[in-house]
Structure formats: structure tokens, C-alpha cells
Design an enzyme around this catalytic site. Structure first.
Site: not given
Ligand code: BGC
Length: 769
Positions: A293
Site C-alpha cells: 500500500d
Molecule cells: C489506500 C489504498 C489505495 C492506495 C492507492 C492507499 O492510501 O489504502 O486502498 O489503493 O492508497 O491510492
């Protein structure tokens, strides 16, 4: 070492690596394993160490900012072969421009992969995931993902960060809106449906995209419902209640997995070798690639397990293949290799997986496969897609109360007072994570009602209150794209105007709830009621004694005990998406009879949390009414939730016949068939979700009071009846024992069938080995 010798060594090590990892490159139709292996082997022979590490680098560039930092020097890094993928850029033109940079200007011309948060639709927005799950309709859920895949792939993308399958039992956690609720079995069915919808049967087709199941793992177990907080749970609970939906996505061949921010058993997920390697790769045979993530590697410094170099090495060794935004890999892996903290094989393994994915997506054949402007012009936000969104939205609504058949409303000759901050609002209809959704394309409730009933019904409108007027919360929401525009008249005046509008009304439709930014990421709440100012408005509306239909929009269960006592009807609509107002109008005026059922428990108050249907019995279960002291209960609130899992009313009524079982004593692999006759005993055609739960009263480990194992949605005309038959096998009796083996143990089993998790008929069977 001669060049020839080095090349040979690389080929041998890649071949051994493929064999050891069990990488199955031939699984996908149309892909010739040998051709792919040869291509990647040849390419990797030419790649420098830096270029290989570059493939592990995922940067955020473009239209959205979805985390705390943004990537720097992207163009230069792309030219130098130091970027493997990009997210937050879409449209064929924008994607082509960046792809051209990689393909034309980098030394080896390796195409980039383009990802994005396509969560509940791309441009045509469907209900938030919690709403989608409330349809209990796997075909529709798959269809929503299919449409999202077509729109996303027409918009330059080939990789979506969905499905989000985190189980949670805590509605304070804002990201409950992004998942499918509290049940692992239902969550697993939904995970599979979504992966099928996105990936189709061939990733190389230009209208399919690769899915990314997230957030692995247990992110929904955050203590206190506070986002990014610590998670700590027993292995048995993980296996039984939290891990199944991720595994289901893997079984459905999901192409990628995203790690979670939290720790799992004391080690952050992105460095957790047990989680990523032993469980995911070896026990579950996952063969795709693992991305972190957003800056999750860097965050392990704050978690307290090392400096950036150490945590980056730990992540790579644990099995992470791609580093989202943080550039820990880019900045430190080379040095870690010199210091022998990681091996060349670790880097090759990750690089191979990324290149393999690009190959499977067809990017080596045509880097611009997804950059078709003609498709973008004709396949996005089409009338058909909007129509599908409307149909799905209607089916996601849950009727929580309907006293005296207040709903549906008469389509002629009545006056409706349409009140509330969300009644004539477009901005909030899409909900959080609405990707490239344009709120200006969304239909407000006021417009939807007008579209449906025109002048046949008199509608008077008044805002009545702002969504929220607590200045501290407002500041936070607006600082992060909340877009809440305040009406600067005082609450008293807004309420007075609203009450004045109700004077000649036959019914009040109050559209209240949260703003889209009050749920979703980094939007935890400790008080999950309606905001105080909206409650004051509602109190004034109740005081008019005109029946109030409360239409709710929210990304989580709310505490609604008082509202439930006073409203004539309550319709939960979540955040319904682009077609919000049209869908709501059709349900309010009876064009469609609501059929949604909750996939998450609604608590009576925050103190009851966690409250979920598949709880354990305890040694001192409370019967719900006795005065006995030493029982597992509260002094000040019942153990029962306000609305249980699986709950949802209809404009009609359904009668269940007594259950019929073809056997009550079974052995081994016999099949048990449970039959029940459902009759529509009301006056509207409607759909009922018939639910089957199993309880295993005596086992070597304590079991949940009930577990969902089957359901079927049946459509019945008034007076019509249908038999629903469920086939049960020993697989449905299985659970994880204390050695984490997935087994069933002989004995008695209670089969429950009913309209929700609380209201069921039960029969007992004995099943022997
Ligand atoms: C979130 C994810 C997301 C990623 C990319 C993160 O902050 O937890 O769910 O896919 O950002 O935008």
C-alpha cells in the site's frame, strides 16, 4: 566472469526460480509459456541492477493524490528505466504520453503498467462497496466490476486496486464503506464475483483489467476502529473470520495483492514473511505479484522495525514485488545487495513477476493497447452503463422500517416536503473512493423525484441544516477535499424554514446522513450517530406529527435507536452513485420494491461495538430477558443490535413454510437437502433473500452461534410461492481447529433458515464420519 557465463548463470537461476516458485505462466489463455519465459529471460539478461530495481517502483502521478506524499522526478526516472508502474493517471491521451516516454526514451523500452483506484465503478459510479454487498446479488456485483473494467480499460488503465475485501466488525472504521461487511463467507463470494468481473477470462483482452485484492491482511481489525491502528488477533480468528475473502480472491486467480498498513502478529504486513510467503505464496499458491500500500514500506520505520534500508530489505525478502510511492526499494536495495543483506535472486524474483504481469496484460505486444480514444469516447458513461448503475443502486437499498406501510408513496396528488442537506445535493452522491467519477454527472434526490413524477406530485424543498456544522470536523473535512459548502444562516433559521415548508405536506422525506468524506480512508468516527445539527432538524420534523420518511446516506452503520423510535419509515441508501436520485425516487414511489439486506450489524449505541451476528456463545450466555446477574450482558443496553446482519424489509411480506430436510441422520459425503417454501403474502411483487446458517454446538474449539452458508434471492408476484432448496455437504461444516487444520467433526448441527440472521427457523441433524 565472462558475459556468456553470466548470461548462462542468469538463465539457470531464473529457470530454477520459476520452478521453485511454482510460477504458472501458462494458466492464462493465449499465453505461450515458453515464449513468455524466453522474452523475459532475454530482457533480464540485458537489464542492469538499477533497471531491475526500477521495475519494482510504482509512482503516483497525475490527477489524484491518495496518500501523504507524492512522487518526485518521475519523468527523469522513467527515462532512466527506474519506474515500473504509474497510478493516478488515466485518459488515453495522458497515459499514452507517459507510456511513450517509457517506450521511446528508456534504454530497454519496457512499457509501464498503469493502475488506479477503481473501487465502485470508474466513471459510471455504482453504490459504495457496502451498498453493493447489500444487493446479495453476485451477478449484479460481477456486472458492476465488468462495466468498471470496460470503462477503466477504455480510459488507459489495465490494473485496478480492487476488490477491497477487509472484514470488519467495527463501524467506527471509515473504511467499512469500502468492503462487503462482516461475514467471511458472503465476503468470499463477493471477492470472487469482483475478480471475475474485472479480469474476465483473458487479461490480454483490451477490455479486461487486472484486479488487486487488498488490503492483505486484517486491515479491518484496527483497534478502536481507528484507521491505520494496531491489529492483534489469534491465528484461529484470522483463519476462521478474516482471511477467507482474500483466499477466495486468490482462488479466483486474482493477478495481484496489495499489502496492508497494519501489523499482523507483531510484524507489519509488508515485511511479514509468514503472511506473504508461507501463507499467500505457499499455502494458497498465489502466483501473481505483491504490491505494497501507499508508502507502507517507509511506514515500517515508524512501526519501529528498522531504518529505511532495513525495512526495504525486509519487505523484499518477505515477498513484496512492488513498492508503492515510498521509493525505499529504489533508494536502498542496491546497497543492501552490496552488503549481502539481500541476494540478486530476491531482486530477480520480484522483477520477473512484474515483467510477467506486463506480458500477461499484453503490454509487450502493444504498450498502447489501452489507449484507444475511440473507446474512451464511446464506452464511458454510456446510457447502458448508467441504466445498469440505476438498477444496481435500487437493489442496494435496505428498508429498515416501514410503519403503517408509509412507503411506497402515492404517485399522484400528494404533497411531499423534501427536506435535508442531502436532498438536493450532487456532490455527495458518489461516496468516497469514487475514482474518476464526476459528481456533476450525478442525479440528486430532488432531480430524481422530478424525473419520475413530474408535476403529478407537489414537492417543496428546504435544506433544513448543513450536513455538519461542528467547526473542527468541518475544517478537517474541507482541508481534505470534503467540499462542504456551508449555508451560513443559523441552524434555527434553517429549521424554521424547513418546518414552514412542511405545513401542507402529506409526508416529509428527510434526506440525512454523512458527507462522502465522513467515511472512507482516514475517516474514523467515535460517535457514529447523525451529526447533532441534523438531529435537531429531525426532532423538529418529528414534532410536526407529519409522517417522516428518513432516507439515509452514509458509508457505515449509524446508531439510529432514537430515529427508529420516531420515523415512520427508514430507507438506507448508502452512497448510491451516479444514478442516486433516480434510483431513490423509483424506490420511494414503488416503481421498485426494496430487496437489500444488511451485510453488517447496526449497533444500538457505540458502547456495543463490536457487535456482529457470528459471535460466540460464551460460558454465560444471556437469554435476553432474565434479571440474573452473572451473565454476559450490559446493564444499560440490550445485547441485541438495532438491526441484525441479513435484515431488510420489503413493501410486501413473505411467509416461510416449515423446513423440510431429506435426512436428519447422515454419514460421510452424503448430501443434505434443506427445502423451504416461500410465499409472497402481501400485495407487491418483490424479492426475498432466503438465508441459511449453520451452528455446530459441540466441537473441539468454540464455534460461532451461527454462520451464513447459503442464500438465494427469489422474486415472487403477490400470492406466488416458490420452493428454495439448499444442498449442504460436509464442506459446509468445516472450520479451523486449534492446529489450524480445516476439518469437520461429527455430531449434531443446527440448520437455521430465515429472513435475517436473527429471525430463523431451526432444525437439527446428526452427521457422522
Ligand atoms: C489506500 C489504498 C489505495 C492506495 C492507492 C492507499 O492510501 O489504502 O486502498 O489503493 O492508497 O491510492
Amino acid at each position: 566472469m565472462t558475459v556468456r557465463h553470466a548470461t548462462l548463470q542468469l538463465m539457470v537461476s531464473i529457470a530454477i526460480f520459476c520452478f521453485l516458485c511454482g510460477i504458472n505462466v501458462g494458466e492464462q489463455s493465449g499465453i505461450k509459456k515458453k515464449e513468455m519465459n524466453d522474452k523475459i529471460t532475454r530482457l533480464m539478461q540485458q537489464m542492469t541492477r538499477e533497471e531491475k530495481i526500477g521495475q519494482l517502483n510504482l509512482v503516483s502521478l497525475g490527477f489524484d493524490i491518495t496518500g501523504p506524499i507524492v512522487s518526485q522526478n518521475v519523468d527523469e526516472n522513467i527515462r532512466n528505466g527506474l519506474v515500473g508502474g504509474v497510478f493516478n493517471t488515466y485518459t488515453p491521451i495522458a497515459v499514452r504520453k507517459i507510456q511513450e516516454l517509457a517506450v521511446n526514451s528508456s534504454r530497454l523500452h519496457i512499457p509501464l503498467i498503469f493502475g488506479y483506484d477503481v473501487i465502485h465503478g470508474h466513471r459510471t459510479i455504482f453504490p459504495i462497496a457496502l451498498g453493493l454487498s447489500s444487493t446479495w446479488d453476485m451477478k449484479l456485483i460481477e456486472q458492476s466490476a465488468r462495466i468498471a473494467a470496460r470503462e477503466a480499460s477504455a480510459d488507459g488503465l489495465q490494473w485496478v486496486f480492487s476488490p477491497m475485501v477487509d472484514i470488519t466488525r467495527d463501524p467506527r472504521w471509515g473504511r467499512i464503506s469500502e468492503g462487503s461487511g462482516e461475514d467471511p463467507w458472503l465476503g468470499s463470494q463477493i471477492a470472487k464475483a469482483m475478480v471475475r468481473g474485472y479480469q474476465g477470462d483473458d487479461l490480454m483482452k483490451k477490455d479486461t483489467v487486472m484486479a488487486c485484492v487488498k488490503h492483505f491482511a486484517l486491515y479491518g481489525g484496527a483497534e478502536g476502529g481507528r484507521d491505520y491502528n494496531t491489529v492483534d488477533m489469534s491465528r484461529i480468528r484470522m483463519y476462521q473470520d478474516y482471511l477467507p475473502p482474500y483466499q477466495a480472491a486468490v482462488d479466483a486467480d486474482v493477478g495481484s495483492v496489495m499489502t496492508s498498513f497494519n501489523e499482523v502478529d507483531g510484524i507489519p504486513a509488508s515485511a511479514n514473511k509468514w503472511l506473504l510467503d508461507d501463507l499467500l505464496r505457499h499455502q494458497w499458491n498465489f502466483t501473481g505479484f505483491i504490491v505494497t500500500d501507499y508508502t507502507a514500506i517507509n511506514e515500517m520505520v515508524d512501526h519501529g522495525i528498522g531504518n529505511l534500508k532495513q525495512v526495504s530489505a525486509l519487505a523484499l525478502k518477505a515477498g513484496v514485488d512492488m513498492d508503492m510511492v515510498g521509493e525505499g526499494f529504489l533508494r536502498t536495495l542496491s546497497e543492501s545487495l552490496d552488503e549481502n543483506d539481500i541476494t540478486q535472486q530476491h531482486i530477480d524474483r520480484a522483477c520477473w513477476r512484474v515483467l510477467e504481469t506486463k506480458y500477461k496484460l499484453g503490454l509487450f505486444d502493444d504498450p498502447y493497447l489501452y489507449c484507444d480514444e475511440n473507446r474512451a469516447a464511446t464506452e464511458i458513461l454510456t446510457i447502458e452503463n448508467r441504466l445498469a448503475a440505476k438498477e444496481i443502486s435500487k437493489r442496494s437499498f435496505v428498508l429498515l422500517k416501514n410503519a403503517n406501510q408509509t412507503l411506497p408513496l402515492n404517485r399522484r396528488g400528494i404533497t411531499v416536503a423534501l427536506i435535508g442537506p442531502l436532498a438536493d445535493d450532487q456532490r455527495n452522491m458518489l461516496g468516497s473512493w469514487s475514482a474518476a467519477g464526476d459528481w456533476k454527472q450525478s442525479v440528486s434526490v430532488a432531480t430524481g423525484i422530478k424525473n419520475l413524477v413530474g408535476d403529478e406530485v407537489k414537492v417543496v424543498y428546504s435544506k433544513g441544516a448543513n450536513i455538519i456544522d461542528d467547526p473542527d470536523i468541518l475544517d478537517q473535512l474541507n482541508a481534505n477535499g470534503g467540499d462542504i459548502i456551508l449555508d451560513d444562516q443559523s441552524l434555527e433559521i434553517l429549521i424554521e424554514q424547513a418546518v414552514c415548508e412542511t405545513q401542507n405536506a402529506d409526508v416529509i422525506v428527510a434526506v440525512l446522513g454523512e458527507s462522502q468524506g465522513m467515511s472512507g480512508e482516514a475517516a474514523s468516527r467515535s460517535d457514529i450517530g447523525l451529526p447533532e445539527n441534523q438531529k435537531k432538524l429531525l426532532r423538529a420534523l418529528f414534532d410536526t406529527t407529519i409522517p417522516v420518511v428518513l432516507v439515509l446516506m452514509n458509508g457505515r452503520p449509524l446508531t439510529l435507536t432514537w430515529e427508529n423510535d420516531h420515523a415512520a419509515a427508514i430507507l438506507e441508501t448508502w452512497f448510491p452513485g451516479t444514478e442516486a436520485g433516480n434510483a431513490i425516487a423509483e424506490v420511494l414511489f414503488g416503481e421498485y420494491n426494496p430487496s437489500g439486506k444488511l451485510t453488517v450489524t447496526f449497533p444500538r449505541n457505540v458502547g456495543q461495538i463490536p457487535v456482529y451476528y457470528n459471535h460466540k456463545n460464551t460460558g454465560r450466555p444471556y437469554d435476553g430477558h432474565s434479571m440474573e446477574k452473572y451473565k454476559s450482558r450490559y446493564l444499560d443496553v440490550s445485547n441485541d443490535p438495532l438491526y441484525p446482519f441479513g435484515f431488510g424489509l420489503s413493501y410486501t411480506t413473505f411467509e416461510y413454510s416449515p423446513l423440510k430436510l431429506d435426512k436428519t441422520n447422515l454419514t460421510g459425503n452424503q448430501l443434505l437437502t434443506v427445502r423451504v417454501l416461500i410465499r409472497n403474502s402481501g400485495t407487491y411483487a418483490g424479492e426475498e433473500v432466503v438465508q441459511l446458517y449453520i451452528h455446530d454446538p459441540i466441537a473441539s474449539v468454540t464455534r460461532a452461534a451461527k454462520e451464513l452458508k447459503r442464500f438465494e434471492k427469489v422474486f415472487l408476484q403477490p400470492t406466488e410461492h416458490k420452493e428454495v432448496a439448499f444442498d449442504i455437504t460436509v464442506d459446509d461444516l468445516k472450520f479451523y481447529n486449534s492446529d489450524l487444520q480445516y476439518v469437520w467433526e461429527p455430531g449434531e448441527f443446527i440448520i437455521h433458515v430465515g429472513t435475517n440472521s436473527q429471525n430463523t427457523q431451526a432444525v437439527s441433524v446428526h452427521w457422522f464420519k
